[in-house]
Design a protein around this motif. Structure first.
Motif, PDB file in Angstrom:
ATOM      1  N   ILE A 330     -11.021 -22.019   1.244  1.00 32.79           N
ATOM      2  CA  ILE A 330      -9.708 -22.163   0.132  1.00 32.79           C
ATOM      3  C   ILE A 330      -9.874 -20.974  -0.874  1.00 32.79           C
ATOM      4  CG2 ILE A 330      -8.733 -23.291  -1.878  1.00 32.79           C
ATOM      5  CD1 ILE A 330      -9.543 -25.921  -0.317  1.00 32.79           C
ATOM      6  N   ASP A 331     -11.260 -20.562  -1.085  1.00 32.92           N
ATOM      7  CA  ASP A 331     -11.580 -19.331  -2.195  1.00 32.92           C
ATOM      8  C   ASP A 331     -11.344 -18.189  -1.474  1.00 32.92           C
ATOM      9  OD1 ASP A 331     -12.439 -21.079  -3.972  1.00 32.92           O
ATOM     10  OD2 ASP A 331     -14.558 -21.039  -3.556  1.00 32.92           O
ATOM     11  N   TRP A 332     -11.598 -18.051  -0.218  1.00 35.18           N
ATOM     12  CA  TRP A 332     -11.060 -16.842   0.473  1.00 35.18           C
ATOM     13  C   TRP A 332      -9.479 -16.733   0.889  1.00 35.18           C
ATOM     14  CZ3 TRP A 332     -13.900 -12.634   0.875  1.00 35.18           C
ATOM     15  CH2 TRP A 332     -15.099 -12.617   0.613  1.00 35.18           C
ATOM     16  N   LEU A 333      -9.078 -17.941   0.999  1.00 29.69           N
ATOM     17  CA  LEU A 333      -7.483 -17.994   1.171  1.00 29.69           C
ATOM     18  C   LEU A 333      -6.952 -17.376  -0.134  1.00 29.69           C
ATOM     19  CD1 LEU A 333      -6.823 -21.053   3.270  1.00 29.69           C
ATOM     20  CD2 LEU A 333      -6.591 -18.709   4.178  1.00 29.69           C
ATOM     21  N   SER A 334      -7.364 -18.022  -1.282  1.00 25.97           N
ATOM     22  CA  SER A 334      -6.785 -17.409  -2.372  1.00 25.97           C
ATOM     23  C   SER A 334      -7.076 -15.963  -2.525  1.00 25.97           C
ATOM     24  CB  SER A 334      -7.506 -18.117  -3.578  1.00 25.97           C
ATOM     25  OG  SER A 334      -8.799 -17.866  -3.763  1.00 25.97           O
ATOM     26  N   ALA A 335      -8.146 -15.290  -2.267  1.00 25.26           N
ATOM     27  CA  ALA A 335      -8.243 -13.680  -2.302  1.00 25.26           C
ATOM     28  C   ALA A 335      -7.194 -13.225  -1.305  1.00 25.26           C
ATOM     29  CB  ALA A 335      -9.634 -13.631  -1.747  1.00 25.26           C
ATOM     30  N   ALA A 336      -7.039 -13.790  -0.080  1.00 23.18           N
ATOM     31  CA  ALA A 336      -6.165 -13.191   0.654  1.00 23.18           C
ATOM     32  C   ALA A 336      -4.816 -13.043   0.254  1.00 23.18           C
ATOM     33  CB  ALA A 336      -6.220 -14.019   2.107  1.00 23.18           C
ATOM     34  N   PHE A 337      -4.269 -14.414  -0.472  1.00 22.64           N
ATOM     35  CA  PHE A 337      -2.948 -14.386  -0.910  1.00 22.64           C
ATOM     36  C   PHE A 337      -2.755 -13.605  -2.184  1.00 22.64           C
ATOM     37  CE2 PHE A 337      -2.588 -17.973   2.047  1.00 22.64           C
ATOM     38  CZ  PHE A 337      -1.248 -17.536   2.563  1.00 22.64           C
ATOM     39  N   SER A 338      -3.733 -13.348  -3.017  1.00 22.12           N
ATOM     40  CA  SER A 338      -3.701 -12.618  -3.973  1.00 22.12           C
ATOM     41  C   SER A 338      -3.436 -11.218  -3.631  1.00 22.12           C
ATOM     42  CB  SER A 338      -4.884 -12.709  -4.821  1.00 22.12           C
ATOM     43  OG  SER A 338      -5.338 -13.930  -5.431  1.00 22.12           O
ATOM     44  N   GLU A 339      -4.071 -10.853  -2.600  1.00 24.02           N
ATOM     45  CA  GLU A 339      -3.933  -9.438  -2.142  1.00 24.02           C
ATOM     46  C   GLU A 339      -2.553  -9.280  -1.575  1.00 24.02           C
ATOM     47  OE1 GLU A 339      -4.942  -5.404  -0.928  1.00 24.02           O
ATOM     48  OE2 GLU A 339      -5.970  -6.993  -2.239  1.00 24.02           O
ATOM     49  N   LEU A 340      -2.081 -10.422  -0.850  1.00 21.41           N
ATOM     50  CA  LEU A 340      -0.750 -10.524  -0.148  1.00 21.41           C
ATOM     51  C   LEU A 340       0.611 -10.356  -1.123  1.00 21.41           C
ATOM     52  CD1 LEU A 340       0.756 -10.399   2.633  1.00 21.41           C
ATOM     53  CD2 LEU A 340       0.725 -12.951   2.385  1.00 21.41           C
ATOM     54  N   ALA A 341       0.088 -11.098  -2.404  1.00 21.71           N
ATOM     55  CA  ALA A 341       1.250 -11.147  -3.343  1.00 21.71           C
ATOM     56  C   ALA A 341       1.470  -9.780  -3.859  1.00 21.71           C
ATOM     57  CB  ALA A 341       0.764 -12.314  -4.310  1.00 21.71           C
ATOM     58  N   GLY A 342       0.738  -9.040  -4.026  1.00 24.05           N
ATOM     59  CA  GLY A 342       0.885  -7.542  -4.777  1.00 24.05           C
ATOM     60  C   GLY A 342       1.550  -6.637  -3.751  1.00 24.05           C
ATOM     61  N   ARG A 343       1.922  -7.172  -2.500  1.00 21.04           N
ATOM     62  CA  ARG A 343       2.344  -6.088  -1.518  1.00 21.04           C
ATOM     63  C   ARG A 343       3.956  -6.498  -1.006  1.00 21.04           C
ATOM     64  NH1 ARG A 343      -1.672  -2.815   1.071  1.00 21.04           N
ATOM     65  NH2 ARG A 343      -3.543  -3.314   0.285  1.00 21.04           N
ATOM     66  N   ARG A 344       4.476  -5.347  -0.681  1.00 23.36           N
ATOM     67  CA  ARG A 344       6.050  -5.503  -0.568  1.00 23.36           C
ATOM     68  C   ARG A 344       5.935  -6.043   1.056  1.00 23.36           C
ATOM     69  NH1 ARG A 344       9.237  -2.156   2.355  1.00 23.36           N
ATOM     70  NH2 ARG A 344       7.732  -0.585   2.356  1.00 23.36           N
ATOM     71  N   THR A 345       7.008  -6.965   1.328  1.00 26.10           N
ATOM     72  CA  THR A 345       7.060  -7.563   2.831  1.00 26.10           C
ATOM     73  C   THR A 345       7.962  -6.445   3.393  1.00 26.10           C
ATOM     74  OG1 THR A 345       7.157  -9.947   2.089  1.00 26.10           O
ATOM     75  CG2 THR A 345       7.973  -9.299   4.173  1.00 26.10           C
ATOM     76  N   PRO A 346       7.734  -5.960   4.632  1.00 26.68           N
ATOM     77  CA  PRO A 346       8.388  -4.905   5.168  1.00 26.68           C
ATOM     78  C   PRO A 346       9.767  -5.642   5.681  1.00 26.68           C
ATOM     79  CG  PRO A 346       6.617  -5.579   6.721  1.00 26.68           C
ATOM     80  CD  PRO A 346       6.290  -6.159   5.209  1.00 26.68           C
ATOM     81  N   GLY A 347      10.709  -4.728   5.830  1.00 26.34           N
ATOM     82  CA  GLY A 347      12.030  -5.268   6.166  1.00 26.34           C
ATOM     83  C   GLY A 347      12.174  -5.379   7.665  1.00 26.34           C
ATOM     84  N   ALA A 348      13.194  -5.963   8.082  1.00 27.63           N
ATOM     85  CA  ALA A 348      13.477  -6.508   9.591  1.00 27.63           C
ATOM     86  C   ALA A 348      13.791  -5.321  10.432  1.00 27.63           C
ATOM     87  CB  ALA A 348      14.447  -7.586   9.551  1.00 27.63           C
ATOM     88  N   PHE A 349      14.228  -4.151   9.645  1.00 28.32           N
ATOM     89  CA  PHE A 349      14.762  -3.121  10.435  1.00 28.32           C
ATOM     90  C   PHE A 349      13.953  -2.008  10.454  1.00 28.32           C
ATOM     91  CE2 PHE A 349      18.518  -5.620   8.943  1.00 28.32           C
ATOM     92  CZ  PHE A 349      19.132  -5.954  10.501  1.00 28.32           C
ATOM     93  N   ARG A 350      13.595  -1.440  11.594  1.00 22.89           N
ATOM     94  CA  ARG A 350      12.698  -0.360  11.538  1.00 22.89           C
ATOM     95  C   ARG A 350      13.560   0.908  11.908  1.00 22.89           C
ATOM     96  NH1 ARG A 350       9.083  -1.110   8.541  1.00 22.89           N
ATOM     97  NH2 ARG A 350      10.642  -2.457   7.947  1.00 22.89           N
ATOM     98  N   MET A 351      13.151   2.125  11.389  1.00 25.82           N
ATOM     99  CA  MET A 351      13.843   3.177  11.790  1.00 25.82           C
ATOM    100  C   MET A 351      13.020   4.248  12.158  1.00 25.82           C
ATOM    101  SD  MET A 351      16.489   2.415   9.760  1.00 25.82           S
ATOM    102  CE  MET A 351      17.365   3.866   9.285  1.00 25.82           C
ATOM    103  N   ASP A 352      13.573   5.258  13.222  1.00 21.65           N
ATOM    104  CA  ASP A 352      12.831   6.542  13.708  1.00 21.65           C
ATOM    105  C   ASP A 352      12.676   7.335  12.705  1.00 21.65           C
ATOM    106  OD1 ASP A 352      15.302   7.414  13.646  1.00 21.65           O
ATOM    107  OD2 ASP A 352      15.459   7.410  15.857  1.00 21.65           O
ATOM    108  N   ASP A 353      12.260   8.436  13.200  1.00 20.55           N
ATOM    109  CA  ASP A 353      11.947   9.709  12.174  1.00 20.55           C
ATOM    110  C   ASP A 353      13.098  10.356  11.711  1.00 20.55           C
ATOM    111  OD1 ASP A 353       9.052   9.297  13.009  1.00 20.55           O
ATOM    112  OD2 ASP A 353       9.117  10.892  14.282  1.00 20.55           O
TER     113      ASP A 353
END
Length: 453
Positions: A330-353
Motif C-alpha cells: 500500500i505504501d508503494w501504491l501511494s507513491a505511484a499514485f502521488s506520481e501519477l496525480a501530478g501528471r496529465r492524462t494523454p488524450g484519446a486522439f494521437r496526431m502525426d508530425d
C-alpha cells in the motif's frame, strides 16, 4: 516486425540460457587467443617464477582439471539454487512474479561466468602437450594463468550470488523492485504517448461517427480488423502503427491495450476510410501486435499494479495473515499514485508530425488506475484493522499531490467504499482506527479542495 523483435528481446531477457550461451563462445575465443600468444612467446619468457610458470604439463593439467571440474559442479549448484528460489517465489508471492525473477541479471551472469570458466579451462587443457613422438613440449603458461584469474573471479561471483539470492527474495526488495518499475513506467508514459496529443473536443469533430461513437462500421465507412489468433497482447508497436496510418492516410482506432486478452473474432483495430483497407494493410496492422501466452510488464502498466495487489491480497489471506507486507504494498501504491496525480492524462486522439489525427486510443486516467489498484485491494484491506487504516492513510498522502478536484473526488469515493465495507466486516473496536483515519482524510481533502478553488 518491430513488435515481434521487441517481444523476442523480452523473452530472451527473461531466459537463463542466453547470457551463458553468449559468454561461452567469448571464453572459447579468449582461450584460443591466449594459446596463440603462448605459441609465439619463448619458453623462458616468464623466467623462473613458480607462480606464472608451469614447469611440467602434468602440473598444468592438474590446475586446469581442478578448475574445470569445480566450475561445472558449482554451476549445477547455482542452477539448483536458482530453481529453488523461483519455486519459492512462485508459491509465496504468486506465479505472475516468475517473470521478475527470470529477468534478474545477477542469476544469469553468475551461471554464465561458471559455464564460461569451464569452457575456457577445457579448451586450454586440450592444448597442453608432452614431449613425445617428436612433438615439442608445450605448456600454455599465459592461458593457465588466465584460468586461475577466471577461477578467482568465479569465486568472487559465487560470494556475490550467496548474498544476492536471499536479498533477491526478501519481500521488501521484491515489492520495491515492482514499485520502481511501476514508477519508471508512469514517468515514461505520462504525458507522452503514441504520437502528439491533441485536444479531444477539437479533433473529434473531424472523425467519422463509427470511430468515436461506436456506430455500425458499414454506415460509418469503417472496417474492423479482427484478431487472427488467441493470446495476451504483450507488445503493441506504436511507432509502426503511426507510420502505417500516415503513409496510408487513414485513421485507426486501437481497441486493445497491452495486457488485453484477444481471440479470433475480437476487434483489434477499426480503420477509416474503408476503401483504403486491403490485404497488405490488414496484415501490416496485425503485425503491430505481438501476442503471447502470459502478460508481461514490458508495456502493461496494469500488470505492475496487479502484482502489488496480488502480493497484498495473499498477505492478507487467512492462511498467511501478514498485514505488514500488505502495508508495504500500500505504501508503494501511494507513491505511484502521488506520481501519477501530478501528471496529465494523454488524450484519446494521437496526431502525426503534420498535426493530422491518425490514431484513437482508449487511455486510462487517474480514476481508472485508482479503481484498478485500490478498488481491487479494498475487499482484503477492509477485513484487517492495520491494512484498512493504512489504506485510508495512503489515500490521504495522495491528496496533497492531486492537482484536479476530480482526482480528489476519486480518492474520496475509494475512502467511502472501504469505510462502508470495513464497517460490515470488523467489530467496533477494530473499526475505530479506520474511522479515525477517514476523518483525517476528510480534513486533508477539504483543505486540498479549498486550495484549488
Amino acid at each position: 516486425m518491430r513488435a515481434l523483435l521487441f517481444q523476442t528481446y523480452e523473452r530472451i531477457s527473461a531466459s537463463y540460457w542466453f547470457l551463458p550461451s553468449v559468454m561461452a563462445p567469448f571464453a572459447a575465443l579468449l582461450a584460443f587467443v591466449l594459446i596463440q600468444v603462448d605459441l609465439r612467446l619463448p619458453p623462458d619468457f616468464y623466467g623462473h617464477s613458480a607462480f606464472l610458470f608451469a614447469a611440467q604439463p602434468d602440473g598444468a593439467r592438474a590446475v586446469l582439471s581442478a578448475i574445470g571440474g569445480s566450475m561445472i559442479g558449482v554451476a549445477g549448484t547455482v542452477f539448483s539454487v536458482t530453481m529453488a528460489t523461483v519455486v519459492f517465489a512462485s508459491g509465496s508471492y504468486g506465479p505472475r512474479l516468475l517473470t521478475n525473477f527470470m529477468n534478474d541479471r545477477g542469476n544469469q551472469v553468475t551461471l554464465g561466468v561458471f559455464v564460461a570458466t569451464f569452457v575456457y579451462s577445457m579448451l586450454v587443457l586440450r592444448s597442453v602437450r608432452d614431449a613425445a613422438e617428436g612433438a615439442a613440449l608445450f605448456v600454455p603458461n599465459t592461458a593457465v594463468f588466465g584460468a586461475i584469474i577466471l577461477a578467482l573471479g568465479s569465486i568472487a561471483v559465487l560470494i556475490y550470488f550467496i548474498h544476492h539470492v536471499p536479498s533477491n527474495i526478501h519481500i521488501s526488495n521484491v515489492i520495491a523492485g515492482i514499485a520502481h518499475a511501476l514508477l519508471d513506467e508512469i514517468g515514461d508514459r505520462f504525458p507522452k504517448d503514441i504520437g502528439e496529443g491533441a485536444d479531444d473536443t477539437l479533433t473529434q469533430a473531424h472523425l467519422p461517427d463509427g470511430l468515436n461513437k461506436g456506430l455500425d462500421e458499414r454506415t460509418a465507412g469503417t472496417v474492423a480488423i479482427l484478431a487472427a489468433r488467441s493470446g495476451y497482447a504483450q507488445v503493441i508497436d506504436d511507432v509502426s502503427l503511426m507510420k502505417i496510418a500516415k503513409e496510408r492516410d487513414i485513421v485507426i482506432r486501437l481497441s486493445c491495450q497491452p495486457g488485453s486478452f484477444v481471440h479470433p473474432g475480437l476487434v483489434l483495430f477499426t480503420v477509416w476510410p474503408a476503401r483504403k483497407v486491403d490485404d497488405d494493410l490488414h496484415d501490416a496492422l496485425l503485425a503491430t501486435v505481438a501476442l503471447g501466452n502470459a502478460r508481461t510488464p514490458a508495456q502493461d502498466i496494469l500488470f505492475l499494479f496487479d502484482e502489488l495487489v496480488e502480493i497484498a491480497g495473499r498477505a492478507l489471506s487467512p492462511g498467511v495473515n501478514d498485514p505488514f507486507t500488505a502495508v508495504t504494498c500500500i505504501d508503494w501504491l501511494s507513491a505511484a499514485f502521488s506520481e501519477l496525480a501530478g501528471r496529465r492524462t494523454p488524450g484519446a486522439f494521437r496526431m502525426d508530425d503534420d498535426g493530422v489525427p491518425r490514431i484513437i486510443v482508449e487511455p486510462h486516467g487517474f480514476a481508472e488506475y485508482l479503481d484498478h489498484a485500490f478498488g481491487r485491494l479494498r475487499q482484503y484491506a477492509a477485513r484487517d484493522r492495520i491494512a484498512g487504516a493504512r489504506f485510508i492513510e495512503a489515500l490521504t498522502s495522495v491528496v496533497g499531490a492531486c492537482g484536479r478536484r476530480i482526482d480528489i473526488e476519486s480518492l474520496r469515493q475509494q475512502k467511502a467504499a472501504l469505510l462502508a465495507l470495513a464497517a460490515e466486516e470488523l467489530p467496533e473496536p477494530s473499526f475505530r482506527p479506520i474511522a479515525e483515519a477517514a476523518e483525517r482524510f476528510d480534513r486533508a481533502a477539504a483543505q486540498a479542495a479549498a486550495r484549488r478553488l
